[in-house]
Design a protein around this motif. Sequence first.
Motif, PDB file in Angstrom:
ATOM      1  N   ILE A 115     -69.111  65.975  76.077  1.00  0.00           N
ATOM      2  CA  ILE A 115     -69.760  66.719  74.700  1.00  0.00           C
ATOM      3  C   ILE A 115     -71.261  66.631  74.092  1.00  0.00           C
ATOM      4  O   ILE A 115     -71.245  65.472  73.857  1.00  0.00           O
ATOM      5  N   LYS A 116     -71.534  67.476  74.241  1.00  0.00           N
ATOM      6  CA  LYS A 116     -73.190  67.609  74.000  1.00  0.00           C
ATOM      7  C   LYS A 116     -73.462  67.699  72.587  1.00  0.00           C
ATOM      8  O   LYS A 116     -73.694  68.719  72.337  1.00  0.00           O
ATOM      9  N   LEU A 117     -73.231  66.949  72.103  1.00  0.00           N
ATOM     10  CA  LEU A 117     -74.241  67.224  70.556  1.00  0.00           C
ATOM     11  C   LEU A 117     -75.215  66.755  70.501  1.00  0.00           C
ATOM     12  O   LEU A 117     -75.497  65.260  68.931  1.00  0.00           O
ATOM     13  N   ASP A 118     -76.250  66.519  71.096  1.00  0.00           N
ATOM     14  CA  ASP A 118     -77.486  65.608  70.753  1.00  0.00           C
ATOM     15  C   ASP A 118     -78.574  65.951  70.551  1.00  0.00           C
ATOM     16  O   ASP A 118     -80.433  65.971  70.796  1.00  0.00           O
ATOM     17  N   GLU A 171     -77.902  72.329  69.832  1.00  0.00           N
ATOM     18  CA  GLU A 171     -77.701  73.763  70.220  1.00  0.00           C
ATOM     19  C   GLU A 171     -77.286  73.973  69.619  1.00  0.00           C
ATOM     20  O   GLU A 171     -75.504  73.953  68.692  1.00  0.00           O
ATOM     21  N   ASN A 172     -76.943  75.817  69.704  1.00  0.00           N
ATOM     22  CA  ASN A 172     -76.066  76.432  68.849  1.00  0.00           C
ATOM     23  C   ASN A 172     -74.693  76.425  70.277  1.00  0.00           C
ATOM     24  O   ASN A 172     -75.366  76.955  70.983  1.00  0.00           O
ATOM     25  N   PRO A 173     -73.530  76.445  69.746  1.00  0.00           N
ATOM     26  CA  PRO A 173     -72.833  75.396  70.771  1.00  0.00           C
ATOM     27  C   PRO A 173     -71.750  76.869  71.107  1.00  0.00           C
ATOM     28  O   PRO A 173     -71.219  76.733  72.069  1.00  0.00           O
ATOM     29  N   ILE A 198     -74.105  70.355  65.092  1.00  0.00           N
ATOM     30  CA  ILE A 198     -72.630  70.644  64.828  1.00  0.00           C
ATOM     31  C   ILE A 198     -72.070  71.469  65.736  1.00  0.00           C
ATOM     32  O   ILE A 198     -73.169  71.862  66.499  1.00  0.00           O
ATOM     33  N   GLY A 199     -70.808  70.838  66.474  1.00  0.00           N
ATOM     34  CA  GLY A 199     -70.337  71.874  67.451  1.00  0.00           C
ATOM     35  C   GLY A 199     -69.927  73.010  67.197  1.00  0.00           C
ATOM     36  O   GLY A 199     -69.395  73.275  65.987  1.00  0.00           O
ATOM     37  N   ASN A 200     -68.946  73.765  68.562  1.00  0.00           N
ATOM     38  CA  ASN A 200     -67.473  74.442  68.288  1.00  0.00           C
ATOM     39  C   ASN A 200     -66.325  73.292  66.897  1.00  0.00           C
ATOM     40  O   ASN A 200     -67.149  72.074  67.405  1.00  0.00           O
ATOM     41  N   GLU A 201     -65.638  73.935  66.691  1.00  0.00           N
ATOM     42  CA  GLU A 201     -64.738  73.143  65.741  1.00  0.00           C
ATOM     43  C   GLU A 201     -63.960  72.304  67.188  1.00  0.00           C
ATOM     44  O   GLU A 201     -63.476  70.603  66.513  1.00  0.00           O
ATOM     45  N   GLN A 202     -63.680  72.546  68.363  1.00  0.00           N
ATOM     46  CA  GLN A 202     -63.241  71.916  69.290  1.00  0.00           C
ATOM     47  C   GLN A 202     -63.934  70.424  68.850  1.00  0.00           C
ATOM     48  O   GLN A 202     -63.115  69.723  69.047  1.00  0.00           O
TER      49      GLN A 202
END
Length: 387
Positions: A58-61, A64-66, A368-372
């Motif tokens: 899960i790329k949160l680094d 980027e807009n998820p 910030i990623g999507n909700e999941q």
Amino acid sequence: MPIRHDDMTTPKNPRDSGDSRDGDNRGDARIDARIEELVRREILDIEAYHAPPADGLIKLDAMENPYPLPAELRREWLARAGEVEINRYPDPQCAALKRQLRATFGIDDSVAITLGNGSDELLLMLMLLVGGRGRAIVAPTPTFSMYQLIAALTGGEFTGVPLRADFTLDGDALLDAIRRRRPALVFLAYPNNPTGNCFDEAIMLEALAQAPGLVVVDEAYFAFCRRSFAARLREFPHLMVLRTLSKSGMAALRLGFLLAHPKWAAQLEKTRLPYNIGALTQRSAAFLLEHDAVMRAQADRIIRSRDALRAALSALPVRAFPSAANFILFRTATDAARIHAALKSRGVLIKNLHAPATPLENCLRVTIGNEQENTQFLEALRDSLNE
């Protein structure tokens, strides 16, 4: 001179036919000596920018807009992109794209737009324009790493002005650095990366008033902050406002733009390589800007998720700092490197910013990623903190 096959593969005499590893070592030593002789010391002393692999994570680094494009809009975009004549060079002036940028962001005709292959290219162009050996570049630190890296690449002298412990701008220290160093360039990220906060506007205006060179306000995260210095461009002719479309959902297109006085833009144009913005990027960005309402709605969703995620982090044994961007900086009470590795082992990649004996000690940054993705990150963080 052509390279002969026997130069590469055939020993000249029996004495040269020993262990190939010895030959490799001698060859490496010769290459090292040539590198030491030819490569500028500024380049030898730095490390190349490295983006870690994220396959299967899960790329949160990377801020980027998820959210992908809606299916119908994606089909329209592909049709528009399919009209591009890829056998022809792109429009070197990017006229249609610039018109759409003005329409979308309300950019006055009195302000010039310069486009770059991402904002990084524009930073390079700026430092080629007024930087170089003996020229000072000043920025509060910690901040976007490319300011210092590109200053080093171009031979400039970077001076970092430390932020206070709470990451607010130290106005006295900044103004003192401007008076002492007389910088050709001052960079002020607004909001700042990696801290996420907006600096005090009154201090920034005082820095603008006193700076002898150019002041670049980097608004990379404008989509999530929506506060800008663009209205100050007429008041301060040496002010430039830098933006990118990467954070709002077009990272793959690599498009940045700089707003500046036309006379400065005319000089900056001399540093731009021909055809630096490809035809596919021009057509795609113009099309997506026509549908800015979609991108803005995604940014609104990210803002809501950011605030919810910070509230959730506040319930954990970490300190989450306020953010006006699409990421959150937080500090752990334990070894940040261990937490970072534990998260990665659980399939979540964030950014480790730990720097001992600095304000970033034991700090990590999560996009910030999507909700999941945000839920999975929080679960992985809880487990990692409890190990």
